[in-house]
Enzyme design. Structure first.
Site, PDB file in Angstrom:
ATOM      1  N   HIS A 113       0.852  -1.195   0.000  1.00 24.03           N
ATOM      2  CA  HIS A 113       0.000   0.000   0.000  1.00 24.03           C
ATOM      3  C   HIS A 113       0.886   1.243   0.000  1.00 24.03           C
ATOM      4  O   HIS A 113       1.870   1.312   0.756  1.00 24.03           O
ATOM      5  CB  HIS A 113      -0.896  -0.008   1.247  1.00 24.03           C
ATOM      6  N   VAL A 148      -9.850  -2.785   5.718  1.00 27.15           N
ATOM      7  CA  VAL A 148      -9.115  -2.273   4.551  1.00 27.15           C
ATOM      8  C   VAL A 148      -7.743  -1.736   4.978  1.00 27.15           C
ATOM      9  O   VAL A 148      -7.654  -0.831   5.812  1.00 27.15           O
ATOM     10  CB  VAL A 148      -9.924  -1.159   3.845  1.00 27.15           C
TER      11      VAL A 148
HETATM   12  C1  GRF Z   1       0.734   0.539  -6.149  1.00 25.95           C
HETATM   13  O1  GRF Z   1       0.947   1.879  -5.828  1.00 25.95           O
HETATM   14  C2  GRF Z   1       0.334  -0.229  -4.915  1.00 25.95           C
HETATM   15  O2  GRF Z   1       0.882   0.278  -3.756  1.00 25.95           O
HETATM   16  C3  GRF Z   1      -1.154  -0.040  -4.885  1.00 25.95           C
HETATM   17  O3  GRF Z   1      -1.556  -0.055  -6.227  1.00 25.95           O
HETATM   18  C4  GRF Z   1      -0.470   0.349  -7.057  1.00 25.95           C
HETATM   19  C5  GRF Z   1      -0.261  -0.755  -8.052  1.00 25.95           C
HETATM   20  O4  GRF Z   1       0.707  -0.448  -8.991  1.00 25.95           O
HETATM   21  N1  GRF Z   1      -1.777  -1.049  -4.062  1.00 25.95           N
HETATM   22  P1  GRF Z   1       1.275  -1.580  -9.941  1.00 25.95           P
HETATM   23  O5  GRF Z   1       0.080  -2.160 -10.698  1.00 25.95           O
HETATM   24  O6  GRF Z   1       1.965  -2.602  -9.118  1.00 25.95           O
HETATM   25  O7  GRF Z   1       2.198  -0.852 -10.872  1.00 25.95           O
END
Ligand code: GRF
Length: 228
Positions: A113, A148
């Site tokens: 996250h 969440v």
């Molecule tokens: C990332 O910023 C992650 O932290 C969040 O969603 C985004 C996904 O990016 N949960 P990616 O698809 O891995 O490039």
């Protein structure tokens, strides 16, 4: 407990999936990546997985916007089990998971996250951080529970917030750290080299707190540098 098969759930571009694939390629992921599942047929990460020789499937999520139908969740669980998955990494998967799915992989689901949890859970975490006015932001690798972005924290990394940041520039700075800590967190959990005390996750050999390269006064273990 060690894990024997990793499954990754995505919804979009899959850059964290890319970091996991790169870690596997570099021998830094002690678990085979068995399958990638997406709720969106057009997720770029599906092609990324296929190019790396990993089975990648689109499984429709059902009619809801933010969650999956019970039937879809069952299908995800079936697909993961059918591919020998016992550890699940969410990597930009934009759906809330429910009790049945969580129960099927109890304590064996991780997420990345883009905030220093418990601050700024949910959507647009970099935007939330900017609007709040924090001077430091970052990312968190954590276990997934029913709340969440609320599960026990495995690893966090910090980045500075600059005065001229936009949500996009801050998200890009955070993403670099996501790619650094997520493969390490997945590797630790896969290897079973951790223990959980209440909400605290203790990694064998320390770690879990990381700073950007060159961070002044850093004494914690750095992902690439092992110890310092
Ligand atoms: C990332 O910023 C992650 O932290 C969040 O969603 C985004 C996904 O990016 N949960 P990616 O698809 O891995 O490039």
């Amino acid at each position: 407990m060690t894990s024997t098969g990793l499954g990754v759930l995505i919804s979009g571009r899959g850059s964290n999936l890319g970091a996991l694939l790169a870690a596997r390629e570099a021998g830094r992921l002690p678990i085979p990546l068995r399958v990638v599942l997406s709720d969106r047929a057009d997720a770029a990460g599906l092609d990324l997985a296929r190019r790396a020789g990993v089975p990648a499937l689109h499984i429709p999520p059902g009619p809801h916007r933010t969650r999956m139908s019970p039937e879809a969740e069952e299908e995800y669980v079936r697909a993961l089990r059918g591919h020998g998955v016992d550890l699940v990494a969410l990597a930009g998967f934009m759906r809330v998971l429910h009790a049945e799915f969580l129960g099927a992989f109890d304590g064996r689901i991780l997420n990345i996250h883009p905030s220093l949890l418990p601050a700024f859970p949910g959507l647009d975490a970099p935007g939330q951080a900017l609007r709040w006015g924090v001077r430091w932001a970052g990312c968190t690798a954590h276990f997934v529970t029913a709340g969440v972005d609320a599960g026990p924290i495995v690893a966090q990394a910090v980045v500075p917030v600059h005065d001229d940041d936009t949500p996009d520039t801050l998200a890009a700075r955070i993403l670099i750290e996501e790619h650094r800590i997520y493969p390490e967190a997945v590797a630790c959990v896969a290897a079973g080299t951790f223990r959980v005390e209440g909400r605290r996750v203790i990694l064998a050999g320390g770690g879990g707190t990381t700073f950007p390269s060159g961070f002044p006064g850093s004494t914690s273990r750095h992902v690439e540098g092992e110890t310092r």
